[in-house]
Design an enzyme around this catalytic site. Structure first.
Site, mmCIF file in Angstrom:
data_model
loop_
_atom_site.group_PDB
_atom_site.id
_atom_site.type_symbol
_atom_site.label_atom_id
_atom_site.label_comp_id
_atom_site.label_asym_id
_atom_site.label_seq_id
_atom_site.Cartn_x
_atom_site.Cartn_y
_atom_site.Cartn_z
ATOM 1 N N GLY A 22 -31.991 3.774 -56.645
ATOM 2 C CA GLY A 22 -30.824 4.485 -57.182
ATOM 3 C C GLY A 22 -30.873 5.964 -56.814
ATOM 4 O O GLY A 22 -29.851 6.611 -56.646
ATOM 5 N N GLY A 23 -32.092 6.479 -56.668
ATOM 6 C CA GLY A 23 -32.277 7.891 -56.298
ATOM 7 C C GLY A 23 -32.517 8.078 -54.811
ATOM 8 O O GLY A 23 -32.916 9.155 -54.378
ATOM 9 N N LYS A 40 -34.851 -1.026 -56.842
ATOM 10 C CA LYS A 40 -35.084 0.402 -56.924
ATOM 11 C C LYS A 40 -34.257 1.098 -55.832
ATOM 12 O O LYS A 40 -33.719 0.443 -54.971
ATOM 13 C CB LYS A 40 -36.577 0.716 -56.712
ATOM 14 C CG LYS A 40 -37.439 0.198 -57.863
ATOM 15 C CD LYS A 40 -38.910 0.557 -57.730
ATOM 16 C CE LYS A 40 -39.184 1.962 -57.310
ATOM 17 N NZ LYS A 40 -38.536 3.003 -58.141
ATOM 18 N N GLU A 49 -41.048 5.284 -51.815
ATOM 19 C CA GLU A 49 -41.576 4.622 -53.020
ATOM 20 C C GLU A 49 -42.330 3.342 -52.634
ATOM 21 O O GLU A 49 -43.417 3.054 -53.140
ATOM 22 C CB GLU A 49 -40.430 4.280 -53.977
ATOM 23 C CG GLU A 49 -39.815 5.515 -54.619
ATOM 24 C CD GLU A 49 -38.558 5.235 -55.425
ATOM 25 O OE1 GLU A 49 -38.175 6.110 -56.198
ATOM 26 O OE2 GLU A 49 -37.963 4.148 -55.279
ATOM 27 N N ALA A 89 -37.411 2.067 -62.421
ATOM 28 C CA ALA A 89 -36.694 0.992 -61.728
ATOM 29 C C ALA A 89 -35.247 1.007 -62.192
ATOM 30 O O ALA A 89 -34.927 1.519 -63.277
ATOM 31 C CB ALA A 89 -37.329 -0.364 -62.026
ATOM 32 N N ASP A 90 -34.382 0.459 -61.357
ATOM 33 C CA ASP A 90 -32.979 0.320 -61.748
ATOM 34 C C ASP A 90 -32.746 -1.003 -62.471
ATOM 35 O O ASP A 90 -31.920 -1.084 -63.374
ATOM 36 C CB ASP A 90 -32.088 0.432 -60.508
ATOM 37 C CG ASP A 90 -32.230 1.800 -59.865
ATOM 38 O OD1 ASP A 90 -31.956 2.799 -60.561
ATOM 39 O OD2 ASP A 90 -32.665 1.879 -58.707
ATOM 40 N N GLY A 99 -37.157 9.907 -59.960
ATOM 41 C CA GLY A 99 -36.067 9.571 -60.878
ATOM 42 C C GLY A 99 -36.219 10.291 -62.208
ATOM 43 O O GLY A 99 -37.184 11.018 -62.436
HETATM 44 C C1 5RP Z 1 -35.291 6.202 -57.252
HETATM 45 C C2 5RP Z 1 -35.653 4.992 -58.064
HETATM 46 C C3 5RP Z 1 -35.759 5.168 -59.533
HETATM 47 O O1 5RP Z 1 -36.985 4.683 -59.959
HETATM 48 C C4 5RP Z 1 -34.657 4.397 -60.198
HETATM 49 O O2 5RP Z 1 -33.422 4.784 -59.650
HETATM 50 C C5 5RP Z 1 -34.658 4.618 -61.710
HETATM 51 O O3 5RP Z 1 -34.278 5.923 -61.978
HETATM 52 P P1 5RP Z 1 -34.172 6.515 -63.439
HETATM 53 O O4 5RP Z 1 -35.562 6.637 -63.959
HETATM 54 O O5 5RP Z 1 -33.499 7.849 -63.247
HETATM 55 O O6 5RP Z 1 -33.332 5.588 -64.279
HETATM 56 O O7 5RP Z 1 -35.865 3.922 -57.569
HETATM 57 O O8 5RP Z 1 -35.129 5.877 -55.892
#
Ligand code: 5RP
Length: 218
Positions: free
Chosen positions: A96-97, A94, A103, A83-84, A29
């Site tokens: 979002g990516g 988690k 993970e 984390a989201d 992320g």
């Molecule tokens: C990816 C994740 C990331 O940790 C989560 O989406 C947070 O991303 P960012 O640091 O870009 O806000 O779980 O799968």
């Protein structure tokens, strides 16, 4: 201070958890990208990293940091990831990516999970951020129907294929009052690879980038 400045501050602060000669577990992320950039400054003091995604592996390698297969490593002292959403109990959403499965696997091996976030990620209750669920492609419609039975509103993340060759359903409108129970319930649906609730294995330490510095919660 922008949200990116806060992410960067939390990411740099996490370097204190990286020990001499370590193999570091690395998440995915934008916050982790800042961590990888910072880790590059220590590359001669560490053995390398285990990565949770192809994207992080590429960035690590571009900095000259060796990336090890998880199967060749018996233990990791630390796993650093974003984390989201995260609660005061250190339960997280988690994925979002779309890297949630790897993970969760790398986090499972690590002794300490250090979560690096900016202060927008703190929530009283999980679920405003749609819950990502990684699904075997042929099971997509079946799993979506099962998620509806749990009260969710699954949306197929169009055009996204995970590093494991699967698809993502983002589930909106879930009432996540018991994250451990829901994590187990969703994982027991046939066709689900894993879901983005990190509650059975939450974070151990949270580093929160804020307006006035980095707050550490253990
Ligand atoms: C990816 C994740 C990331 O940790 C989560 O989406 C947070 O991303 P960012 O640091 O870009 O806000 O779980 O799968």
């Amino acid at each position: 201070m922008t949200q990116d400045d806060k992410k960067k501050a939390a990411a740099s602060n996490a370097l204190k958890y990286v020990e001499q000669g370590a193999i570091v577990g690395v998440g995915t992320g934008s916050t982790v990208n800042y961590f990888i950039d910072a880790l590059a400054g220590l590359k001669n003091n560490i053995e390398g990293a285990v990565s949770s995604s192809e994207a992080s592996s590429l960035l690590l390698k571009s900095h000259g940091i060796e990336v090890f297969e998880l199967n060749s490593v018996s233990q990791l002292d630390v796993y650093i990831d974003g984390a989201d959403e995260i609660t005061e109990h250190k339960h997280m959403i988690k994925g979002g990516g779309a890297a949630l499965t790897r993970e969760k696997i790398v986090a499972a091996v690590a002794k300490t999970f250090v979560c690096i976030i900016d202060d927008t990620k703190q929530v009283p209750v999980l679920g405003k951020f749609p819950l990502p669920v990684e699904v075997i492609p042929m099971a997509r419609s079946y799993v979506a129907r099962e998620l509806v039975k749990l009260g969710g509103d699954p949306v197929y993340r169009q055009g996204v294929v995970t590093d494991n060759g699967n698809v993502i359903l983002d589930v909106r409108n879930l009432k996540i009052l018991n994250p451990v129970e829901l994590e187990n319930q969703i994982n027991s649906i046939v066709g689900v690879v894993t879901n983005g609730l990190f509650a059975n294995r939450g974070a151990d330490v949270v580093l929160i980038g804020k307006e006035d510095g980095v707050l550490e919660i253990k």
